[in-house]
Design a protein around this motif. Structure first.
Motif, short mmCIF file in Angstrom:
data_model
loop_
_atom_site.label_atom_id
_atom_site.label_comp_id
_atom_site.label_asym_id
_atom_site.label_seq_id
_atom_site.Cartn_x
_atom_site.Cartn_y
_atom_site.Cartn_z
N ARG A 31 6.85 40.64 101.78
CA ARG A 31 5.55 40.32 101.20
C ARG A 31 5.51 38.90 100.67
NH1 ARG A 31 2.32 44.82 99.20
NH2 ARG A 31 3.28 46.81 99.71
N ALA A 32 6.66 38.27 100.56
CA ALA A 32 6.78 37.02 99.81
C ALA A 32 6.04 35.85 100.43
CB ALA A 32 8.25 36.66 99.63
N ILE A 33 5.80 35.87 101.72
CA ILE A 33 5.14 34.73 102.35
C ILE A 33 3.64 34.77 102.14
CG2 ILE A 33 4.69 33.57 104.55
CD1 ILE A 33 7.46 34.43 105.46
N ILE A 55 0.50 36.95 86.80
CA ILE A 55 1.37 37.22 87.94
C ILE A 55 1.43 36.00 88.86
CG2 ILE A 55 1.57 38.56 90.08
CD1 ILE A 55 0.64 41.00 88.53
N GLU A 56 0.29 35.38 89.09
CA GLU A 56 0.24 34.22 89.97
C GLU A 56 1.03 33.05 89.39
OE1 GLU A 56 -3.88 33.46 90.81
OE2 GLU A 56 -4.23 35.54 91.39
N GLN A 57 0.92 32.83 88.09
CA GLN A 57 1.67 31.75 87.46
C GLN A 57 3.16 32.02 87.47
OE1 GLN A 57 -0.23 31.39 83.61
NE2 GLN A 57 -1.74 29.91 84.39
N ALA A 58 3.53 33.28 87.27
CA ALA A 58 4.95 33.64 87.31
C ALA A 58 5.51 33.42 88.72
CB ALA A 58 5.14 35.10 86.89
N THR A 82 7.16 39.66 90.67
CA THR A 82 6.06 40.40 91.30
C THR A 82 5.25 39.48 92.19
OG1 THR A 82 5.91 41.89 89.41
CG2 THR A 82 3.99 41.77 90.86
N VAL A 83 4.97 39.94 93.41
CA VAL A 83 4.22 39.15 94.38
C VAL A 83 2.72 39.34 94.16
CG1 VAL A 83 3.82 38.75 96.84
CG2 VAL A 83 6.08 39.44 96.04
#
Length: 349
Positions: free
Chosen positions: A267-269, A81-84, A291-292
């Motif tokens: 949530r994006a920040i 998720i973090e890499q995406a 996904t955040v």
């Protein structure tokens, strides 16, 4: 009778919110000296920096002040998720000749996982310690109460407020949906009741046996009176103080505050829902379906993008936290703002 103001010896039941990124010892001291309760945030710094900030504030005022700590859940890490997420942000970074971090980190430590920070708070023993995102451990509560600290916790619902009271909090900050910055929800994955400030205050004032502090969308004396009439014991203002010269808001933040068309909860920040002025970062966030990652891991990428944009002279990418009443902010010295609020609310009449 305003119980919090009486206990702390405040002239007015006004609290300057400890908004991380804008609150400073100078701002807090100015509010304290003007008769309110000034606040600083330590959730985004380590124990050493927190000790320095508290000492700085104590050197500026002998009056009571508030120190706010984060008590968020540890992030659940998912590398895919973090890499995406960083992959989705790559075009944004490219606009400023930069690349996203190859690895993200959990940049903020919860007080519940930071014994050094708790030791700083116990040693400093500020008059008030407040908590955001949840509740501290029993041990932390006992240690701070033994030092005479008055303890506050933010709540966005009756269930959260009742949990705060059961844990031993002396008062509850009723954070309405209008509030700027991060929602204080204990579980960001649960449904948010999205209660407005006055509605939440009325509910909590009727159900709780402790003082309720209204927070969210309060910008002037009329707002203050409405909150007190709804049952609040005191009011907390954050966005109202962002434009003050003592705040840490940079010129880009101040410019957006003066001209933004509105606010958006995103949530994006940072990875947690937070109300921000509509800017280029928020605009991008509204278009992505990626996904955040969890808070505060997402904020590692967000801060990197903000820094890259700032270096390129772009102010539209920032954590420009602000409540729905931002367009009524008055960029005047903090002491003058307190005096104006007092006059508008009729406290000295």
């Amino acid at each position: 009778m305003r119980r919090i103001a009486q206990r702390l010896g405040l002239r007015y039941p006004l609290i300057q919110a400890p908004m991380a990124g804008t609150s400073t010892p100078a701002l807090a001291a100015a509010v304290c000296e003007a008769g309110g309760l000034g606040s600083i945030a330590i959730g985004a710094v380590d124990a050493k920096a927190a000790r320095t900030a508290i000492a700085d504030l104590r050197g500026r005022t002998a009056r009571p002040f508030n120190v706010n700590a984060f008590v968020h859940q540890q992030a659940i890490r998912d590398i895919a998720i973090e890499q995406a997420w960083t992959g989705a942000m790559t075009p944004l970074f490219a606009r400023f000749g930069a690349v996203p971090p190859t690895t993200l980190h959990e940049i903020y430590c919860s007080l519940n996982d930071d014994p050094d920070m708790l030791a700083v708070l116990v040693e400093a023993a500020p008059a008030v310690v407040s908590f955001h995102f949840g509740l501290p451990t029993r041990e932390a509560i006992a240690a701070l109460k033994a030092q005479g600290c008055l303890l506050l916790a933010s709540a966005t619902s009756l269930a959260e407020a009742e949990a705060a009271v059961a844990s031993g909090m002396d008062a509850v900050v009723a954070q309405g949906f209008e509030a700027g910055g991060h929602r204080g929800v204990f579980d960001p994955g649960a449904a948010d009741e999205q209660l407005g400030t006055l509605e939440l205050v009325r509910i909590l004032a009727a159900k709780l046996g402790v003082p309720v502090i209204a927070a969210g969308g309060i910008m002037d004396g009329a707002d203050i009176r409405a909150a007190l009439n709804a049952g609040a014991d005191a009011v907390q203002l954050g966005t109202a103080f962002v434009g003050c010269p003592e705040s840490a808001a940079d010129e880009g933040y101040r410019a957006v505050l003066a001209q933004a068309p509105g606010t958006t909860l995103t949530r994006a920040i940072s990875g947690r829902p937070a109300r921000c002025l509509d800017n280029a970062f928020v605009g991008w966030a509204s278009t992505t379906s990626t996904t955040v990652p969890d808070y505060p891991v997402t904020y590692d990428a967000g801060k990197a993008l903000i820094a890259a944009a700032r270096a390129a002279g772009e102010a539209g990418f920032g954590a420009h936290w602000a409540g729905t009443g931002f367009d009524r902010a008055r960029p005047i010295p903090a002491a003058d703002l307190v005096a104006l609020l007092v006059q508008e609310a009729g406290f000295d009449a």
